[in-house]
Design a protein around this motif. Structure first.
Motif, short mmCIF file in Angstrom:
data_model
loop_
_atom_site.label_atom_id
_atom_site.label_comp_id
_atom_site.label_asym_id
_atom_site.label_seq_id
_atom_site.Cartn_x
_atom_site.Cartn_y
_atom_site.Cartn_z
N ASP A 299 0.81 -1.23 0.00
CA ASP A 299 0.00 0.00 0.00
C ASP A 299 0.84 1.27 0.00
O ASP A 299 0.28 2.36 -0.01
CB ASP A 299 -0.82 0.08 1.29
CG ASP A 299 -2.06 -0.77 1.25
OD1 ASP A 299 -2.32 -1.40 0.22
OD2 ASP A 299 -2.78 -0.79 2.27
N HIS A 300 2.17 1.13 0.10
CA HIS A 300 3.00 2.32 0.33
C HIS A 300 4.18 2.35 -0.64
O HIS A 300 4.67 1.32 -1.08
CB HIS A 300 3.49 2.34 1.79
CG HIS A 300 2.36 2.38 2.77
ND1 HIS A 300 1.76 3.57 3.18
CD2 HIS A 300 1.66 1.40 3.38
CE1 HIS A 300 0.76 3.29 3.99
NE2 HIS A 300 0.67 1.99 4.14
N ASP A 301 4.63 3.59 -0.91
CA ASP A 301 5.81 3.78 -1.76
C ASP A 301 7.06 3.43 -0.95
O ASP A 301 7.03 3.35 0.28
CB ASP A 301 5.85 5.22 -2.27
CG ASP A 301 4.62 5.52 -3.16
OD1 ASP A 301 4.05 4.56 -3.71
OD2 ASP A 301 4.23 6.69 -3.26
N ASP A 302 8.18 3.27 -1.68
CA ASP A 302 9.39 2.75 -1.02
C ASP A 302 9.84 3.59 0.19
O ASP A 302 10.24 3.03 1.21
CB ASP A 302 10.55 2.67 -2.04
CG ASP A 302 10.36 1.53 -3.02
OD1 ASP A 302 9.29 0.86 -2.98
OD2 ASP A 302 11.26 1.30 -3.84
N ALA A 303 9.76 4.92 0.08
CA ALA A 303 10.25 5.77 1.18
C ALA A 303 9.43 5.51 2.45
O ALA A 303 9.99 5.40 3.56
CB ALA A 303 10.16 7.24 0.79
N GLU A 304 8.11 5.36 2.29
CA GLU A 304 7.24 5.11 3.46
C GLU A 304 7.47 3.70 4.00
O GLU A 304 7.46 3.47 5.20
CB GLU A 304 5.76 5.29 3.09
CG GLU A 304 5.31 6.73 2.99
CD GLU A 304 5.82 7.44 1.74
OE1 GLU A 304 5.97 6.75 0.69
OE2 GLU A 304 6.09 8.65 1.81
N VAL A 305 7.69 2.75 3.08
CA VAL A 305 7.94 1.37 3.52
C VAL A 305 9.21 1.33 4.37
O VAL A 305 9.25 0.71 5.43
CB VAL A 305 8.06 0.41 2.31
CG1 VAL A 305 8.63 -0.94 2.72
CG2 VAL A 305 6.70 0.22 1.67
N LEU A 306 10.24 2.05 3.92
CA LEU A 306 11.49 2.06 4.69
C LEU A 306 11.28 2.69 6.06
O LEU A 306 11.80 2.21 7.07
CB LEU A 306 12.57 2.82 3.92
CG LEU A 306 13.37 1.97 2.95
CD1 LEU A 306 14.34 2.83 2.16
CD2 LEU A 306 14.13 0.86 3.70
N ARG A 307 10.48 3.79 6.07
CA ARG A 307 10.21 4.45 7.35
C ARG A 307 9.50 3.47 8.30
O ARG A 307 9.84 3.35 9.48
CB ARG A 307 9.34 5.69 7.12
CG ARG A 307 9.55 6.70 8.23
CD ARG A 307 8.68 7.93 8.13
NE ARG A 307 8.57 8.53 6.82
CZ ARG A 307 7.63 9.43 6.50
NH1 ARG A 307 6.77 9.84 7.40
NH2 ARG A 307 7.57 9.95 5.30
N LEU A 308 8.53 2.75 7.77
CA LEU A 308 7.78 1.78 8.59
C LEU A 308 8.69 0.64 9.06
O LEU A 308 8.69 0.27 10.25
CB LEU A 308 6.60 1.23 7.77
CG LEU A 308 5.92 -0.03 8.29
CD1 LEU A 308 5.38 0.19 9.70
CD2 LEU A 308 4.77 -0.44 7.36
N LEU A 309 9.48 0.08 8.13
CA LEU A 309 10.34 -1.05 8.52
C LEU A 309 11.37 -0.62 9.57
O LEU A 309 11.69 -1.39 10.49
CB LEU A 309 11.05 -1.63 7.29
CG LEU A 309 10.15 -2.36 6.28
CD1 LEU A 309 10.96 -2.82 5.07
CD2 LEU A 309 9.45 -3.56 6.92
N ARG A 310 11.85 0.61 9.46
CA ARG A 310 12.82 1.09 10.47
C ARG A 310 12.12 1.27 11.82
O ARG A 310 12.72 1.01 12.87
CB ARG A 310 13.48 2.38 10.00
CG ARG A 310 14.47 2.10 8.87
CD ARG A 310 15.26 3.31 8.43
NE ARG A 310 16.26 2.89 7.47
CZ ARG A 310 16.44 3.42 6.25
NH1 ARG A 310 15.68 4.44 5.86
NH2 ARG A 310 17.38 2.96 5.46
N ALA A 311 10.86 1.70 11.79
CA ALA A 311 10.09 1.81 13.05
C ALA A 311 9.92 0.42 13.67
O ALA A 311 10.04 0.26 14.90
CB ALA A 311 8.74 2.46 12.79
N VAL A 312 9.65 -0.58 12.83
CA VAL A 312 9.53 -1.96 13.35
C VAL A 312 10.88 -2.40 13.93
O VAL A 312 10.95 -2.98 15.01
CB VAL A 312 9.08 -2.94 12.24
CG1 VAL A 312 9.11 -4.37 12.74
CG2 VAL A 312 7.70 -2.58 11.72
#
Ligand SMILES: C[S@@+](CC[C@H](N)C(=O)[O-])C[C@H]1O[C@@H](n2cnc3c(N)ncnc32)[C@H](O)[C@@H]1O
Length: 394
Positions: A299-312
């Motif tokens: 559901d998300h573009d790469d920049a947002e995915v990276l932000r989410l994965l780093r939060a995880v």
């Protein structure tokens, strides 16, 4: 099914692949020649291939009609009507409110698509595909909401050129970049605007949960955090499989309230914690040794995915496991659903894209995870599953 570590890096193209490409080019030159096509349709050795190809091309050209026939069956509730047994066309007309002529046209069309079957006495029964629609609320809800996608795809070039604001973009309110940070009415904390997509996801979450939980046993985990967990159907299913597991869910505020209600209704209020926030802006709850991202990354573009994965990565226990489950691009046997269906669905939604397994693994690596392992699921078209661990864990 056993878990498979991923080969890394992906092998370079071999000489065999180069020769296969040359053969494909030769085939294309032949098939693109109308004279050759005429010959192939007549010659007894090539005729079966020519027919198969003509039929496949016709199905692509006519696919939108087939989809509307399925939609009409769902709207007329034909599959539920025929679940107890076959009915005569007149009875079907009476029960659906369609004129006899319209009912007959619909059931004959549906029979040609294996949704129904005509019996020798002229009555119509469920066909193999129609039978699979009974008791399948996820697929029924998906077909019903395709009204929007159908309208959005009316001008695919406008959509591809980014010239068109699609209806699906408003339906998925967190993807509606037109709203200032998605607050206020129609935004991501507006109960009416999240109710539609949360119900749609909830209808199919049990099916997705079964795929994930059959592929990945929960016994050795202590606390599960489902990020973007929707109405908590996955947590309810996971809680039933692993009664020892502490459960937590992170969601946008308006969806978190729906999840809280669902967990209470399932008698899990005392065992589960729900945290409201945005995974793109707020810290995630810490301490879970299993974090799940079910149908989230695409559901998300790469920049947002990276932000989410780093939060995880910051929140997960050092010995934890991250599970990513979603339909993926380039899935053997399900390429059309990943690349064609989700490719265009997410285009209409306005953000995100279906990713291949290696693309997801590359993002996991960038965010500080390694040891990516694929856990084969029964139905990869519904979800593929990859696990990874925080890099410093070993
Ligand atoms: C496609 S749905 C998947 C829901 C659920 N995991 C499932 O498989 O049914 C994506 C979910 O992510 C949530 N979501 C989207 N953006 C979010 C954000 N910034 N923070 C928290 N949750 C978000 C949505 O509310 C929605 O429930």
């Amino acid at each position: 099914m056993t878990a498979e570590p991923l080969p890394h890096p992906v092998p370079a193209a071999s000489m065999l692949a180069v020769w296969l490409d040359r053969l494909r080019d030769l085939r294309n030159r032949k098939v693109a020649d109308p004279g050759f096509r005429r010959f192939a349709a007549r010659f007894f050795l090539t005729r079966p291939f020519a027919r198969r190809q003509a039929a496949a091309l016709f199905d692509l050209a006519a696919g939108f009609v087939y989809a509307q026939i399925l939609r009409a069956c769902v709207r007329a509730e034909l599959f539920d009507l025929l679940a107890p047994g076959p009915l005569a066309p007149a009875a079907i007309a009476g029960r659906t409110g369609l004129p006899l002529d319209g009912a007959l046209r619909l059931v004959r069309a549906a029979a040609s698509l294996d949704l129904l079957e005509e019996r020798r006495d002229g009555r119509f029964a469920l066909g193999p595909l129609g039978a699979a629609m009974v008791g399948n609320p996820g697929v029924t809800a998906m077909i019903a909401h395709h009204d929007m996608l159908y309208r959005d795809l009316e001008d695919p070039i406008a959509l591809l050129s980014g010239r068109r604001r699609a209806e699906l973009n408003r339906f998925w309110s967190y993807a509606d970049r037109g709203a200032p940070e998605n607050d206020g009415p129609g935004g991501h904390d507006d109960p009416p605007s999240v109710a539609g997509y949360t119900a749609l996801m909830g209808a199919s979450q049990a099916m997705v949960a079964a795929e994930i939980l059959d592929a990945y046993p929960l016994d050795r985990h202590r606390r599960l955090l489902d990020v973007g967990g929707g109405d908590a159907s996955f947590l309810v299913a996971a809680g039933a499989r692993a009664p020892h597991l502490a459960l937590s869910l992170f969601e946008l505020p308006a969806v978190a309230r729906i999840a809280q209600g669902r967990l209470a209704a399932a008698g899990l209020a005392a065992r589960a914690t729900v945290t409201a926030g945005s995974f793109l802006a707020d810290p995630l709850p810490t301490g879970a040794d299993l974090v799940t991202l079910n149908r989230i990354l695409h559901d998300h573009d790469d920049a947002e995915v990276l932000r989410l994965l780093r939060a995880v990565r910051r929140a997960i226990a050092p010995d934890g496991v991250l599970l990513v489950a979603e339909p993926m691009a380039g899935t053997p046997g399900a390429r059309a659903s990943g690349d064609a269906y989700f490719g265009f669905y997410l285009l209409a939604m306005g953000q995100g894209r279906p990713r291949t397994l290696p693309e997801i693994v590359a993002l996991l690596t960038q965010a500080g995870f390694d040891g990516a392992t694929v856990h084969p699921t029964h139905t990869p078209m519904i979800a593929r599953l990859v696990s990874a661990r925080p890099t410093t864990a070993r």
